[in-house]
Write a protein that holds these residues in place. Structure first.
Motif, PDB file in Angstrom:
ATOM      1  N   GLN A   6       8.623  13.870  -7.273  1.00  0.00           N
ATOM      2  CA  GLN A   6       8.112  15.076  -7.226  1.00  0.00           C
ATOM      3  C   GLN A   6       9.071  16.073  -7.158  1.00  0.00           C
ATOM      4  O   GLN A   6       9.233  17.235  -8.087  1.00  0.00           O
ATOM      5  CB  GLN A   6       7.147  15.434  -6.081  1.00  0.00           C
ATOM      6  N   THR A   7      10.281  16.210  -6.395  1.00  0.00           N
ATOM      7  CA  THR A   7      11.387  16.984  -6.519  1.00  0.00           C
ATOM      8  C   THR A   7      11.993  16.878  -7.897  1.00  0.00           C
ATOM      9  O   THR A   7      12.445  18.009  -8.414  1.00  0.00           O
ATOM     10  CB  THR A   7      12.256  16.493  -5.101  1.00  0.00           C
ATOM     11  N   LEU A   8      12.332  15.558  -8.306  1.00  0.00           N
ATOM     12  CA  LEU A   8      13.134  15.575  -9.434  1.00  0.00           C
ATOM     13  C   LEU A   8      12.118  16.066 -10.635  1.00  0.00           C
ATOM     14  O   LEU A   8      12.769  16.664 -11.506  1.00  0.00           O
ATOM     15  CB  LEU A   8      13.424  13.983  -9.766  1.00  0.00           C
ATOM     16  N   SER A   9      10.871  15.711 -10.584  1.00  0.00           N
ATOM     17  CA  SER A   9       9.932  16.363 -11.679  1.00  0.00           C
ATOM     18  C   SER A   9      10.067  17.725 -11.798  1.00  0.00           C
ATOM     19  O   SER A   9      10.070  18.471 -12.908  1.00  0.00           O
ATOM     20  CB  SER A   9       8.274  15.797 -11.371  1.00  0.00           C
ATOM     21  N   ALA A  10      10.156  18.598 -10.678  1.00  0.00           N
ATOM     22  CA  ALA A  10      10.207  20.131 -10.631  1.00  0.00           C
ATOM     23  C   ALA A  10      11.416  20.450 -10.982  1.00  0.00           C
ATOM     24  O   ALA A  10      11.489  21.428 -11.695  1.00  0.00           O
ATOM     25  CB  ALA A  10       9.802  20.387  -9.092  1.00  0.00           C
ATOM     26  N   ALA A  11      12.616  19.564 -10.703  1.00  0.00           N
ATOM     27  CA  ALA A  11      13.824  20.140 -11.048  1.00  0.00           C
ATOM     28  C   ALA A  11      14.096  20.189 -12.573  1.00  0.00           C
ATOM     29  O   ALA A  11      14.678  20.974 -13.053  1.00  0.00           O
ATOM     30  CB  ALA A  11      14.825  19.294 -10.431  1.00  0.00           C
ATOM     31  N   VAL A  12      13.218  18.961 -13.461  1.00  0.00           N
ATOM     32  CA  VAL A  12      13.655  18.960 -14.752  1.00  0.00           C
ATOM     33  C   VAL A  12      12.457  19.609 -15.472  1.00  0.00           C
ATOM     34  O   VAL A  12      12.645  19.685 -16.736  1.00  0.00           O
ATOM     35  CB  VAL A  12      13.847  17.390 -15.170  1.00  0.00           C
ATOM     36  N   HIS A  13      11.542  20.216 -14.632  1.00  0.00           N
ATOM     37  CA  HIS A  13      10.413  20.748 -15.522  1.00  0.00           C
ATOM     38  C   HIS A  13      11.083  21.997 -16.581  1.00  0.00           C
ATOM     39  O   HIS A  13      10.617  22.163 -17.453  1.00  0.00           O
ATOM     40  CB  HIS A  13       9.434  21.504 -14.569  1.00  0.00           C
ATOM     41  N   PRO A  14      11.926  22.870 -15.869  1.00  0.00           N
ATOM     42  CA  PRO A  14      12.371  23.956 -16.718  1.00  0.00           C
ATOM     43  C   PRO A  14      13.141  23.243 -18.051  1.00  0.00           C
ATOM     44  O   PRO A  14      13.137  23.966 -18.987  1.00  0.00           O
ATOM     45  CB  PRO A  14      13.449  24.678 -16.016  1.00  0.00           C
ATOM     46  N   VAL A  15      13.896  22.440 -17.739  1.00  0.00           N
ATOM     47  CA  VAL A  15      14.759  21.670 -18.906  1.00  0.00           C
ATOM     48  C   VAL A  15      13.531  21.171 -19.967  1.00  0.00           C
ATOM     49  O   VAL A  15      13.976  21.379 -21.212  1.00  0.00           O
ATOM     50  CB  VAL A  15      15.608  20.402 -18.236  1.00  0.00           C
ATOM     51  N   ARG A  16      12.576  20.575 -19.590  1.00  0.00           N
ATOM     52  CA  ARG A  16      11.554  20.214 -20.507  1.00  0.00           C
ATOM     53  C   ARG A  16      11.043  21.498 -21.476  1.00  0.00           C
ATOM     54  O   ARG A  16      10.786  21.356 -22.628  1.00  0.00           O
ATOM     55  CB  ARG A  16      10.308  19.364 -19.700  1.00  0.00           C
TER      56      ARG A  16
END
Length: 301
Positions: free
Chosen positions: A50-60
């Motif tokens: 979940q932490t990684l998903s939140a971190a890469v969400h802006p990139v997506r």
């Protein structure tokens, strides 16, 4: 001592060789399988996921912006084109309806008087064609305009031209792609008219002024007054009966002259018109335009 030292130098330590690449790969694979099994049963890696998903969400989001912008732009352009097209269709339809409604006033008065002018049927459903102006020549001695319809569109010499308010003129010359229209304000143009109030007939001539027509053939005692609506009489076969031409501005009588002078203000926007309607005439009038002879149902002055 020398021998001992030499002996120490000759002794090689154990396990100085690093693990091979295959061994590393197998070790990492086993570790990955173990972590997957533990995560599947225990969910230990879910917080990290979940932490990684939140971190890469802006990139997506940033990566997807070009596609979203392209989609929104295409939708906006498509909607704009559709709105422009629909707006033009509605404007054209409105002009056609306004041209047809012009005749309602004349029809109402005609029904009240219980007469039939020239045995005309007052056809309300005449075909019309919309044209746009491409050139204007308002020389004092020649009021001409050019429209973007010609022979290929079925335009013919003598065809009546109106706008949403009244009669504009008639077609003077035709080429394959354009046509020249002589306005009713032209000094050489005359149009048969009648007073809508009582059916009094005459001919209104252009004066070279865009806002004035004149009638000079009515006697001083003629029943005409300021404010009277003048409509086409249908005589001559060029203009169909019942279309508004102008409104009487003034009537001047002179005891020393046989005829009064009547000034008429055209209802059509002669100096401001951008688009016009060309009216199809009846078969008899069309035949006269082609052959130069009146058809069986045409009234000639």
């Amino acid at each position: 001592m020398t021998r001992f030292a030499g002996g120490r130098q000759a002794i090689k330590p154990l396990f100085t060789q690093a693990p091979s690449t295959t061994a590393r790969f197998v070790l990492l694979a086993l570790l990955s399988v173990a972590l997957l099994a533990i995560d599947h049963h225990q969910g230990l890696l879910e917080p990290a996921r979940q932490t990684l998903s939140a971190a890469v969400h802006p990139v997506r989001l940033i990566a997807g912006l070009p596609d979203q912008l392209a989609t929104l732009t295409d939708q906006s352009l498509t909607s704009r084109r559709e709105l422009i097209s629909e707006n033009q269709r509605l404007r054209d339809r409105q002009r056609i309806y306004e041209a047809r409604l012009q005749r309602l006033d004349a029809l109402e008065v005609e029904n009240i008087r219980l007469r039939s002018l020239l045995d005309s049927s007052y056809e309300l459903e005449r075909p019309v064609l919309i044209a746009e102006l491409v050139a204007v020549d308002l020389d004092p001695f020649s009021h001409l305009i050019q429209i973007d319809k010609g022979l290929r569109d079925g335009i013919h010499v003598g065809q009546p031209v109106i706008d949403s308010d009244g009669v504009i003129g008639q077609v003077e010359r035709v080429s394959p792609l354009t046509a020249t229209v002589r306005l009713i304000s032209d000094p050489s143009h005359g149009i048969p008219v009648q007073v809508n109030r009582n059916g009094l007939r005459s001919v209104a001539f252009g004066t070279g002024r865009i806002n004035t027509l004149t009638i000079g053939s009515l006697p001083n005692n003629a029943n005409i007054r300021a404010g009277d609506l003048l409509v086409t009489s249908g005589l001559g076969g060029r203009f169909p009966a019942g279309y508004p031409v102008g409104e009487v501005r003034s009537v001047t009588t002179n005891p020393g002259r046989e005829f009064s002078r009547v000034e008429v203000e055209p209802l059509g926007a002669l100096g401001r018109v951008q688009e016009v309607l060309l009216i199809e005439r009846g078969d008899a009038a069309a035949a006269m335009a082609v052959t130069g002879e009146p058809g069986p149902e045409t009234d000639d002055e």
